[in-house]
Design a protein around this motif. Sequence first.
Motif, PDB file in Angstrom:
ATOM      1  N   TYR A   1       6.495  27.431  17.008  1.00 39.09           N
ATOM      2  CA  TYR A   1       7.400  28.164  16.135  1.00 39.09           C
ATOM      3  C   TYR A   1       6.669  28.777  14.947  1.00 39.09           C
ATOM      4  N   ASP A   2       7.051  30.011  14.645  1.00 47.21           N
ATOM      5  CA  ASP A   2       6.595  30.675  13.438  1.00 47.21           C
ATOM      6  C   ASP A   2       7.287  30.020  12.243  1.00 47.21           C
ATOM      7  N   ALA A   3       8.564  29.711  12.424  1.00 53.40           N
ATOM      8  CA  ALA A   3       9.361  29.015  11.402  1.00 53.40           C
ATOM      9  C   ALA A   3      10.577  28.410  12.087  1.00 53.40           C
ATOM     10  N   ILE A   4      11.082  27.331  11.499  1.00 57.63           N
ATOM     11  CA  ILE A   4      12.331  26.712  11.943  1.00 57.63           C
ATOM     12  C   ILE A   4      13.255  26.731  10.743  1.00 57.63           C
TER      13      ILE A   4
ATOM     14  N   THR B   1       8.092  36.177   7.822  1.00 56.23           N
ATOM     15  CA  THR B   1       6.646  36.288   8.064  1.00 56.23           C
ATOM     16  C   THR B   1       6.194  37.672   8.491  1.00 56.23           C
ATOM     17  N   GLY B   2       7.121  38.497   8.957  1.00 59.07           N
ATOM     18  CA  GLY B   2       6.749  39.825   9.435  1.00 59.07           C
ATOM     19  C   GLY B   2       6.156  39.819  10.833  1.00 59.07           C
ATOM     20  N   HIS B   3       6.165  38.673  11.509  1.00 63.04           N
ATOM     21  CA  HIS B   3       5.626  38.565  12.867  1.00 63.04           C
ATOM     22  C   HIS B   3       6.681  38.962  13.892  1.00 63.04           C
ATOM     23  N   LEU B   4       6.208  39.362  15.066  1.00 64.96           N
ATOM     24  CA  LEU B   4       7.100  39.631  16.183  1.00 64.96           C
ATOM     25  C   LEU B   4       7.517  38.283  16.772  1.00 64.96           C
ATOM     26  N   VAL B   5       8.822  38.019  16.789  1.00 68.99           N
ATOM     27  CA  VAL B   5       9.338  36.723  17.240  1.00 68.99           C
ATOM     28  C   VAL B   5      10.544  36.911  18.153  1.00 68.99           C
ATOM     29  N   ALA B   6      10.808  35.886  18.937  1.00 70.99           N
ATOM     30  CA  ALA B   6      12.088  35.727  19.615  1.00 70.99           C
ATOM     31  C   ALA B   6      12.710  34.490  18.976  1.00 70.99           C
ATOM     32  N   VAL B   7      13.989  34.522  18.753  1.00 77.18           N
ATOM     33  CA  VAL B   7      14.645  33.435  18.027  1.00 77.18           C
ATOM     34  C   VAL B   7      15.548  32.635  18.967  1.00 77.18           C
ATOM     35  N   ALA B   8      15.336  31.331  18.972  1.00 77.50           N
ATOM     36  CA  ALA B   8      16.235  30.407  19.668  1.00 77.50           C
ATOM     37  C   ALA B   8      17.219  29.900  18.618  1.00 77.50           C
TER      38      ALA B   8
ATOM     39  N   LYS C   1      15.637  21.328   4.178  1.00 78.57           N
ATOM     40  CA  LYS C   1      14.332  21.983   4.137  1.00 78.57           C
ATOM     41  C   LYS C   1      13.164  21.062   4.490  1.00 78.57           C
ATOM     42  N   PRO C   2      13.050  19.845   3.900  1.00 81.91           N
ATOM     43  CA  PRO C   2      11.938  18.969   4.301  1.00 81.91           C
ATOM     44  C   PRO C   2      12.002  18.569   5.781  1.00 81.91           C
ATOM     45  N   PHE C   3      13.206  18.394   6.290  1.00 80.63           N
ATOM     46  CA  PHE C   3      13.378  18.072   7.707  1.00 80.63           C
ATOM     47  C   PHE C   3      12.839  19.204   8.582  1.00 80.63           C
ATOM     48  N   LEU C   4      13.151  20.447   8.194  1.00 81.30           N
ATOM     49  CA  LEU C   4      12.678  21.613   8.950  1.00 81.30           C
ATOM     50  C   LEU C   4      11.161  21.746   8.871  1.00 81.30           C
ATOM     51  N   THR C   5      10.599  21.478   7.712  1.00 82.63           N
ATOM     52  CA  THR C   5       9.149  21.562   7.533  1.00 82.63           C
ATOM     53  C   THR C   5       8.447  20.552   8.432  1.00 82.63           C
ATOM     54  N   ASN C   6       8.960  19.323   8.477  1.00 78.11           N
ATOM     55  CA  ASN C   6       8.368  18.305   9.352  1.00 78.11           C
ATOM     56  C   ASN C   6       8.474  18.710  10.820  1.00 78.11           C
ATOM     57  N   ALA C   7       9.608  19.273  11.200  1.00 75.28           N
ATOM     58  CA  ALA C   7       9.801  19.700  12.596  1.00 75.28           C
ATOM     59  C   ALA C   7       8.852  20.838  12.954  1.00 75.28           C
TER      60      ALA C   7
ATOM     61  N   THR D   1       9.113  27.421   6.064  1.00 77.17           N
ATOM     62  CA  THR D   1       8.080  27.999   5.200  1.00 77.17           C
ATOM     63  C   THR D   1       8.541  28.068   3.749  1.00 77.17           C
ATOM     64  N   GLY D   2       9.791  27.671   3.493  1.00 73.97           N
ATOM     65  CA  GLY D   2      10.330  27.707   2.134  1.00 73.97           C
ATOM     66  C   GLY D   2      11.032  29.011   1.804  1.00 73.97           C
ATOM     67  N   THR D   3      11.083  29.932   2.752  1.00 76.02           N
ATOM     68  CA  THR D   3      11.736  31.217   2.528  1.00 76.02           C
ATOM     69  C   THR D   3      13.241  31.039   2.550  1.00 76.02           C
TER      70      THR D   3
END
Length: 167
Positions: A91-94, A138-145, A78-84, A107-109
């Motif tokens: 990105y909306d989230a990783i 987040t409820g946002h419109l996203v495309a996911v890699a 999780k901390p690694f993802l937050t830093n990235a 985002t901690g979700t």
Amino acid sequence: MKLTVIILAIFVVAMAALGGLNYWKARQIIISNLNQEITTLANNSANDVNDWLETRKSEMMVMSVAPVVQSGNLEVIKPFLTNAANANKFYDAIGYIAPNGAFVNSTGTTGSLADRDYFSQAMKGETVISDPIIAKSTGHLVAVAAVPVKVDGRVVGVVYGSIDLEA
């Protein structure tokens, strides 16, 4: 006078026909050129978007080989993802998804993404860019890699980046 009127009438009709023909032909040429230019612009834009998405996939591939991610420990990841995510605002989230579908993101979700198509494809070893979807976190419109995390040739999880399409 009659001869002048007849010649003038023939001249006016001929000039009108010639003007109409020129207008029609010029219109065809302009429309053809515009169609070619629009097609070229559309292809160039598609190539630019494809290159941009390939870059996002490459970023996820780099993250998938990080020892922290390959450990599979969600608390350490999780901390690694937050830093990235803080370093890359595309990105909306990783996040990281465990083989059972449980995920943690920057985002901690937490929760489950086992029902997502990109997860099942990535667990099969494929690198995926999803169709636009609504992000659960987040409820946002996203495309996911999404990229499989492999250790000794077997898939042990998935790293994903939700690319915010609204932005």
